[in-house]
Design an enzyme around this catalytic site. Structure first.
Site, PDB file in Angstrom:
ATOM      1  N   GLU A 156       0.868  -1.181   0.000  1.00 48.04           N
ATOM      2  CA  GLU A 156       0.000   0.000   0.000  1.00 48.04           C
ATOM      3  C   GLU A 156       0.903   1.229   0.000  1.00 48.04           C
ATOM      4  OE1 GLU A 156      -3.430  -0.306   2.392  1.00 48.04           O
ATOM      5  OE2 GLU A 156      -3.955   1.812   2.177  1.00 48.04           O
ATOM      6  N   ASN A 198      -3.338  -1.940   7.667  1.00 47.62           N
ATOM      7  CA  ASN A 198      -4.661  -2.434   7.263  1.00 47.62           C
ATOM      8  C   ASN A 198      -4.558  -3.957   7.200  1.00 47.62           C
ATOM      9  OD1 ASN A 198      -5.879   0.117   6.938  1.00 47.62           O
ATOM     10  ND2 ASN A 198      -4.959   0.339   4.911  1.00 47.62           N
ATOM     11  N   LYS A 278      -3.985  -0.296  13.967  1.00 45.71           N
ATOM     12  CA  LYS A 278      -4.817   0.758  13.378  1.00 45.71           C
ATOM     13  C   LYS A 278      -6.253   0.346  13.664  1.00 45.71           C
ATOM     14  CE  LYS A 278      -6.123   2.698   8.830  1.00 45.71           C
ATOM     15  NZ  LYS A 278      -5.746   2.857   7.412  1.00 45.71           N
ATOM     16  N   GLU A 282     -10.614   4.407   8.837  1.00 42.48           N
ATOM     17  CA  GLU A 282     -10.763   4.049   7.426  1.00 42.48           C
ATOM     18  C   GLU A 282     -11.306   2.624   7.249  1.00 42.48           C
ATOM     19  OE1 GLU A 282      -6.860   5.037   5.795  1.00 42.48           O
ATOM     20  OE2 GLU A 282      -7.513   7.117   5.552  1.00 42.48           O
ATOM     21  N   ARG A 315      -2.219   3.562  16.833  1.00 47.68           N
ATOM     22  CA  ARG A 315      -2.179   4.750  15.976  1.00 47.68           C
ATOM     23  C   ARG A 315      -3.321   5.722  16.294  1.00 47.68           C
ATOM     24  NH1 ARG A 315      -2.492   3.865  10.365  1.00 47.68           N
ATOM     25  NH2 ARG A 315      -0.836   5.298   9.782  1.00 47.68           N
ATOM     26  N   LYS A 356       0.765  10.787  13.591  1.00 47.53           N
ATOM     27  CA  LYS A 356       1.314  11.314  12.336  1.00 47.53           C
ATOM     28  C   LYS A 356       1.792  12.743  12.549  1.00 47.53           C
ATOM     29  CE  LYS A 356      -1.235   8.518   8.997  1.00 47.53           C
ATOM     30  NZ  LYS A 356      -1.897   8.432   7.685  1.00 47.53           N
ATOM     31  N   ASP A 361      -2.798  14.213   6.779  1.00 52.63           N
ATOM     32  CA  ASP A 361      -2.251  12.959   6.270  1.00 52.63           C
ATOM     33  C   ASP A 361      -1.037  13.182   5.374  1.00 52.63           C
ATOM     34  OD1 ASP A 361      -1.976  10.315   5.746  1.00 52.63           O
ATOM     35  OD2 ASP A 361      -3.714  10.127   4.432  1.00 52.63           O
ATOM     36  N   GLU A 389       3.943   9.038  -0.745  1.00 50.96           N
ATOM     37  CA  GLU A 389       2.545   8.944  -1.178  1.00 50.96           C
ATOM     38  C   GLU A 389       2.031  10.260  -1.764  1.00 50.96           C
ATOM     39  OE1 GLU A 389      -0.194   7.716   1.871  1.00 50.96           O
ATOM     40  OE2 GLU A 389      -1.941   8.062   0.605  1.00 50.96           O
ATOM     41  N   GLU A 507       6.843  21.614  -3.124  1.00 53.58           N
ATOM     42  CA  GLU A 507       5.773  22.407  -2.509  1.00 53.58           C
ATOM     43  C   GLU A 507       5.349  23.540  -3.444  1.00 53.58           C
ATOM     44  OE1 GLU A 507       6.960  24.193   1.167  1.00 53.58           O
ATOM     45  OE2 GLU A 507       4.903  24.600   1.788  1.00 53.58           O
ATOM     46  N   TRP A 537     -13.852  12.635   2.294  1.00 51.09           N
ATOM     47  CA  TRP A 537     -12.657  12.427   3.110  1.00 51.09           C
ATOM     48  C   TRP A 537     -12.282  13.583   4.030  1.00 51.09           C
ATOM     49  CZ3 TRP A 537     -10.802   7.586   3.207  1.00 51.09           C
ATOM     50  CH2 TRP A 537     -11.195   6.732   2.175  1.00 51.09           C
TER      51      TRP A 537
HETATM   52  C1  GCV Z   1      -2.422   2.300   5.334  1.00 54.90           C
HETATM   53  C2  GCV Z   1      -3.740   7.266   4.199  1.00 54.90           C
HETATM   54  C3  GCV Z   1      -3.308   6.363   3.085  1.00 54.90           C
HETATM   55  C4  GCV Z   1      -3.740   4.926   3.347  1.00 54.90           C
HETATM   56  C5  GCV Z   1      -3.149   4.491   4.689  1.00 54.90           C
HETATM   57  C6  GCV Z   1      -3.645   5.440   5.770  1.00 54.90           C
HETATM   58  C7  GCV Z   1      -3.061   5.135   7.135  1.00 54.90           C
HETATM   59  O1  GCV Z   1      -5.124   7.407   4.214  1.00 54.90           O
HETATM   60  O2  GCV Z   1      -3.815   6.839   1.875  1.00 54.90           O
HETATM   61  O3  GCV Z   1      -3.257   4.142   2.298  1.00 54.90           O
HETATM   62  O4  GCV Z   1      -3.472   3.163   5.002  1.00 54.90           O
HETATM   63  O5  GCV Z   1      -3.282   6.750   5.431  1.00 54.90           O
HETATM   64  O6  GCV Z   1      -2.124   5.819   7.512  1.00 54.90           O
HETATM   65  O7  GCV Z   1      -3.537   4.251   7.797  1.00 54.90           O
END
Ligand code: GCV
Length: 674
Positions: A156, A198, A278, A282, A315, A356, A361, A389, A507, A537
């Site tokens: 992922e 996940n 987690k 989500e 988390r 985080k 995100d 990402e 940036e 979202w």
């Molecule tokens: C692992 C964001 C990412 C997801 C990720 C999530 C997380 O939403 O796009 O892919 O999932 O963060 O940190 O759990």
């Protein structure tokens, strides 16, 4: 696809280096107070032997335990007392050269291994070892990598091939397992979570007999390099693999199941450090389903892991991902704090909350999460994302260490004299030990590990920074470039000139002044200004014909009040809000005049033109390195730059056009906007 075969050991390739009088030390290597049979010591010796041979052509003549070391010239690997003169602490080391004798001193095996890697680093950078005298202790107790690898082999948010931990719903153990462990240990990483947070399907079964044997074997290899092994857990394991009908953390059956499961896991995987979870995020299950708190869930698992010294890393990425874009009151940025702050002090000692760096995100620019330091009685760990990402998918060059430095240096004002994020996550603020830094990591099975060879600077840099948070972004490059690309001064200068400002450049050509997003939904690469604007979202920019930005002040969502003073007031006012975060905190008219004297709209145009030009400059500078760096590395990075320029051009033109069309205000400089 194999791309850069020669570089598969990255900064540990141990290619030939200038000798600089260093070879003679390797004639005798003595070990004092450590056992040569101890696996981590064995690894240290092997690195020393391979490194000396590869880089200096020197053969280690004597490798033995003994008292002779006191008199001999050569290298002494020495165990130190806990209270030692050099000030070496757990997992730290001292390097000291005197009269031809070089001592690597440590109180434990991990420290010794890190000391040996430091020594090899100096050789790789072509520094002379004569007169070296340095004590290094890790700033963070936990220095972890988080892999988002799935058991089918996909990753992922992975941009460098497939997983090297999993394929076809099975665990892979091969040459790369050890290569990986060496690389991680060489930068001081002491914990790794191998599977995606996940946790679904086969991954839920990693904590069962189906996989214990292989998992334990992998964990054993990590142990040889001082790396604790962690797994991500499916919070609803009691239901999915346990045959219960509940995952309620206060249900006695659930508690009993986890107690047995933890016993089994820690017995069958001796090098297990604990678990990452987690939950309620989500679509993942969690304690909220049962009307329980996050603390209830985390503590229940932590209590079950406690008899085995296990830790639960929980988390804080918990937010409502089913928001209505019409709703101006709900603010995703608030969610982490709102969900976790109330239970500050309730989390058990072997729980760590992993937070985080920003409240949204991993955007290219966000404020620092107010939970960091907001929590005053809870173990905290900082989570950053080295996998690119939202920062260019390892196609665009984006050296992230300057951003991580900003996070670490941020003053939270939680405690006078010990209030930076670095203080909080190192344990200095609260005097706690279960703290540290974790990175979602950018590796895959591409031969060069990170897709873009230059992205390995982020992998390397994270480890070095987690070990020593005071290192600057530039110092890290001063190590990585000579170890990985070339020791030639001109090459170093050019590569630094590309990497150091690359985050600022990214940036400039993407979303402006802290607003974030504007990316192609789900994929998260490429521009789509309204891609997330009318979605669920919670990621909005709220642009209209007059202005743009989210009002998070007292008059808006009130998010600013999650910070201590003076941060809260600074963010609350348009005048004092740091301009790089202006649109994160305020809805601002396009005609608003910034401190530079430019209007907001002109800033948007200028920065996008500038960002593209800078990217062009880097691509050109890289072209100039043809023949001066390894051919494969050259070709790999050149190909990435071609793609980066296409991406940057699209961003520039789409963002500028979008805001020109919305505002109707032309570019003062009359450049082409569509
Ligand atoms: C692992 C964001 C990412 C997801 C990720 C999530 C997380 O939403 O796009 O892919 O999932 O963060 O940190 O759990």
């Amino acid at each position: 696809m194999e791309q850069v075969s020669k570089w598969k050991q990255l900064w540990l390739s141990y290619e030939k280096k200038a000798e600089n009088g260093n070879a003679s030390y390797f004639q005798n290597v003595w070990i004092q107070g450590f056992s040569m049979e101890e696996p981590v010591v064995k690894s240290a010796l092997k690195e020393l032997t391979d490194g000396a041979l590869g880089m200096l052509g020197a053969k280690v003549q004597t490798a033995g335990e003994g008292e002779n070391a006191a008199k001999s010239s050569g290298i002494v690997l020495q165990r130190l007392e806990e209270n030692n003169e050099a000030g070496v602490k757990a997992e730290g080391y001292v390097l000291k050269e005197e009269d031809g004798r070089l001592t690597v001193g440590a109180t434990d095996e991990k420290g010794l291994l890190y000391g040996v890697f430091h020594l090899l680093r100096l050789i790789s950078m072509e520094k002379s070892l004569a007169g070296v005298c340095k004590t290094c202790n890790p700033d963070n107790p936990l220095r972890m990598f988080n892999h988002w690898d799935n058991m089918d082999g996909s990753i992922e948010r992975g941009y460098s091939g497939r997983s090297f931990f999993f394929a076809d719903d099975d665990v892979i153990i091969n040459e790369r397992t050890r290569d990986y462990a060496r690389l991680m240990a060489s930068i001081g990483i002491n914990g790794t979570v191998i599977n995606n947070v996940n946790v679904k399907q086969a991954a839920s079964w990693l904590i069962t007999d189906r996989f214990f044997e292989k998992v334990a074997q992998m964990a054993e290899i990590f142990a040889e390099y001082g790396i604790k092994f962690f797994l991500s857990l499916n919070y609803a394991s009691t239901i999915e693999i346990g045959g219960l009908d509940s995952a309620d953390p206060l249900d006695e059956r659930v508690i009993a199941w986890w107690k047995e499961k933890m016993k089994e896991c820690f017995t069958k995987i001796p090098n297990l450090g604990g678990f990452l979870v987690k939950a309620d995020s989500e679509g993942r299950p969690g304690p909220f389903t049962y009307g329980r708190t996050q603390a209830d869930g985390a503590n229940m698992l932590a209590d079950a892991a406690l008899p085995y010294g296990g830790i639960i890393i929980w988390r804080c990425f918990v937010y409502n991902c089913q928001q209505d874009w019409r709703d101006y009151k709900t603010d995703r940025a608030r969610a982490g704090y709102d969900n976790f702050i109330k239970m500050d002090g309730d989390y058990h000692d072997n729980v760590i909350l992993q937070i985080k760096n920003g409240p949204m995100d991993f955007q290219i620019r966000e404020p620092i999460s107010p939970l960091l330091g907001g929590l005053k009685k809870t173990n905290q760990m900082l989570e950053v994302q080295v996998a690119q990402e939202y920062t260019g998918h390892q196609i665009d060059v984006c050296y992230l260490i300057p951003m991580f430095k900003e996070v670490l240096d941020f003053h939270t004002y939680c405690k006078p004299g010990a209030d930076t994020v670095a203080d909080v996550i190192s344990g200095r603020t609260m005097g706690n030990k279960n703290t540290g830094m974790a990175a979602v990591i950018n590796t895959g099975n591409d031969a060069n590990w990170t897709g873009n060879y230059l992205a390995a600077a982020n992998l390397y840099g994270f480890g070095r920074l987690a070990f020593q948070t005071s290192l600057s972004a530039e110092e890290i490059l001063d190590e990585w470039i000579p170890m990985s690309i070339s020791t030639d001064a001109e090459v170093i200068k050019t590569v630094k000139g590309i990497l150091l400002p690359s985050r600022a450049t990214y940036e400039k050509y993407t979303s402006p002044l802290g607003i974030g997003w504007m990316v192609t939904p789900h994929v998260h690469y490429g521009c789509s200004v309204d891609g997330y604007e009318y979605d669920r979202w919670g990621t909005y920019h709220r642009a209209d014909h007059l202005g743009i930005g989210v009002d998070r002040t007292d008059a808006g969502t009130g998010y600013v009040r999650q910070y201590y003073e003076p941060n809260a007031s600074a963010y609350n006012s348009l005048e004092s809000c740091p301009e790089e975060l202006l649109l994160f905190f305020h809805h601002v008219p396009y005609t608003h005049v910034l401190k530079t004297g430019k209007t907001l709209i002109q800033h948007i145009y200028d920065s996008h033109f500038e960002g593209y030009e800078e990217a062009e400059g880097y691509a050109k500078a890289w072209e100039g390195l043809e023949g001066k760096v390894d051919e494969e590395v050259f070709a790999n990075v050149k190909e990435r730059f071609d793609r980066q320029l296409r991406n940057a051009r699209d961003w520039r033109d789409q963002v500028n056009t979008y805001f020109y069309r919305k505002s109707g205000i032309p570019d003062e400089k009359g450049r082409t906007i569509y």
